[in-house]
Design a protein around this motif. Structure first.
Motif, mmCIF file in Angstrom:
data_model
loop_
_atom_site.group_PDB
_atom_site.id
_atom_site.type_symbol
_atom_site.label_atom_id
_atom_site.label_comp_id
_atom_site.label_asym_id
_atom_site.label_seq_id
_atom_site.Cartn_x
_atom_site.Cartn_y
_atom_site.Cartn_z
ATOM 1 N N LYS A 129 -9.074 -1.128 -6.600
ATOM 2 C CA LYS A 129 -9.207 -0.346 -4.611
ATOM 3 C C LYS A 129 -10.235 0.809 -4.814
ATOM 4 O O LYS A 129 -10.905 0.750 -5.563
ATOM 5 C CB LYS A 129 -7.679 0.870 -4.716
ATOM 6 N N ASP A 149 1.432 2.932 3.761
ATOM 7 C CA ASP A 149 0.582 4.048 2.878
ATOM 8 C C ASP A 149 1.258 4.961 2.968
ATOM 9 O O ASP A 149 0.735 5.914 3.584
ATOM 10 C CB ASP A 149 -0.623 3.867 3.598
ATOM 11 N N HIS A 183 -5.506 -0.629 6.178
ATOM 12 C CA HIS A 183 -6.003 0.284 7.712
ATOM 13 C C HIS A 183 -6.355 -0.657 8.130
ATOM 14 O O HIS A 183 -7.451 0.081 9.205
ATOM 15 C CB HIS A 183 -6.833 1.388 7.087
ATOM 16 N N HIS A 188 1.423 5.032 -2.722
ATOM 17 C CA HIS A 188 0.815 6.116 -3.105
ATOM 18 C C HIS A 188 1.917 7.448 -4.351
ATOM 19 O O HIS A 188 2.652 7.742 -3.467
ATOM 20 C CB HIS A 188 -0.190 7.299 -2.543
ATOM 21 N N HIS A 207 0.558 -0.533 0.054
ATOM 22 C CA HIS A 207 -0.260 0.037 0.099
ATOM 23 C C HIS A 207 0.731 1.088 -0.606
ATOM 24 O O HIS A 207 1.328 2.003 0.950
ATOM 25 C CB HIS A 207 -1.084 0.337 0.917
HETATM 26 ZN ZN LIG Z 1 -3.772 4.400 1.023
#
Ligand SMILES: [Zn+2]
Length: 379
Positions: A160, A279, A219, A65, A63
């Motif tokens: 997603k 993340d 998460h 970005h 995960h």
């Molecule tokens: Zn994310």
């Protein structure tokens, strides 16, 4: 020369092969050529001495970005992922069907980091902070997502969806994006990845009811509504049932999605994440996430053994994305990705996504990264 690169005398931790021992590892033509007790230096063009260090397979971050310059979340992958030991990453929905070709051309295909993707069911992906990707339900477009998956099946691993009410999903979109993601993923034969917190539903039970084997709940230790704990702090029955049927519980630390107390309560009830992911994005790369190794360090503090924690960033995510024969291991023939770490002892302040600190006694720090059988350097 038999080997392009030889790493000598490190403590090799490779959970996929159940190895935790002093071993040498050698690479040739981009792949692992040998693992042994005393591989001869004379056979290698380049030799690294890893005495006193830990050597692991390249880490896999499920995960991140990394659509820098287009998604407001995006960070540059090579300095933030690869240089920090995450040789393979999965971008979690930064791009949707409208933006994926640009993500492929300008990021995935030109980065040294190995990048896969979860395609956002919102066709715009994660463009801007001001207007959520499901402000309009029309953005959740199944046919466009399916068409894009067909064109990029080699890099798109799933679909997603983010469900948070505040600034992401309007009331009229409600839970529709989840069902659209399910529909597109089913049509493509792929899993979904769900960001569940504070969705337009009563509890996480309603979300997990839609999730199956190989789907990823990211998460998993967030501290908001739709979490894994009930009002008494007990792990929800629906969570244990979902784990039983093969739903993957993934950390996805993020800027708002990792809560020490939730993680501590879950682990006390023997509920562990299968995979540790960061993340990583613009709003946490300068803290509290920093990088994947720092997230692993937080799980050492939570009591995971080093071998278990390393497994959750190597062999387990490799299995989740069905690439166990190529990544997440230093088995002979696997792609030649490795990390050399120092494990520091001392007192380290570890901050969660709410600003709460714990003091860890160990800190796992990557010092050298090998990608495709070569030492990676930024220059
Ligand atoms: Zn994310």
């Amino acid at each position: 020369m038999t080997y392009d690169l030889l790493i000598k005398n490190g403590t090799l931790i490779d959970p996929a092969q159940r190895i935790h021992a002093t071993k040498d590892v050698a690479f040739t033509n981009g792949v692992v050529a040998a693992v042994g007790d005393d591989l001869p230096k004379a056979d290698a063009r380049e030799v690294l001495d890893a005495s006193g260090h830990i050597v692991t397979p390249g880490m896999i971050d499920l995960h991140v970005h990394v659509f820098a310059g287009v998604s407001h979340f995006g960070v540059e992958p090579d300095p933030t992922c690869l240089a920090k030991g995450a040789t393979t990453v999965v971008d979690a929905g930064s791009a949707g069907a409208d933006t994926f070709p640009g993500f492929r051309k300008y990021v995935i295909d030109v980065s040294a980091t190995r990048i896969y993707a979860q395609l956002n069911i919102s066709s715009q992906g994660l463009l801007t902070r001001e207007i959520g990707e499901f402000e309009f339900p029309e953005y959740a477009n199944v046919s466009k997502a399916c068409a894009m998956i067909e064109q990029h099946r080699d890099v798109i691993l799933g679909v997603k969806v983010r469900l948070t009410k505040h600034s992401i999903v309007s009331e009229r979109s409600g839970m529709l994006p989840l069902h659209r993601a399910r529909e597109a993923a089913d049509a493509a034969g792929l899993p979904i990845m769900v960001h569940p917190q504070d969705a337009w539903c009563d509890s996480l039970d309603d979300i997990l009811a839609v999730m199956r084997d190989r789907d990823i709940l990211t998460h998993c230790f967030h501290g908001w509504k739709c979490g894994i704990l009930d009002e008494h702090g007990q792990v929800r029955t629906s969570v244990r049932e979902a784990m039983e049927r093969g739903v993957v519980f993934d950390v996805g630390h993020g800027a708002g999605s990792f809560n020490w107390e939730v993680a501590e309560r879950a682990l006390a009830q023997s509920v562990l994440p299968q995979t540790i992911s960061s993340d990583l994005h613009v709003y946490n790369v300068n803290g509290p996430v920093y990088d994947l190794a720092t997230t692993v360090t937080k799980f050492l503090h939570l009591g995971l053994s080093l071998d278990d924690a390393i497994a959750k960033v190597t062999s387990v995510p490799a299995h989740v994305i069905q690439m166990s024969d190529r990544i997440g291991t230093l088995a002979v023939g696997a792609w030649g990705d490795a990390v050399i770490f120092e494990l520091h002892a001392g007192e380290f302040q570890l901050i969660d996504a709410h600003g709460t600190a714990r003091i860890g006694k160990q800190n796992l720090v990557p010092t050298t990264v090998i990608k495709g059988g070569r030492v990676y350097s930024a220059s």
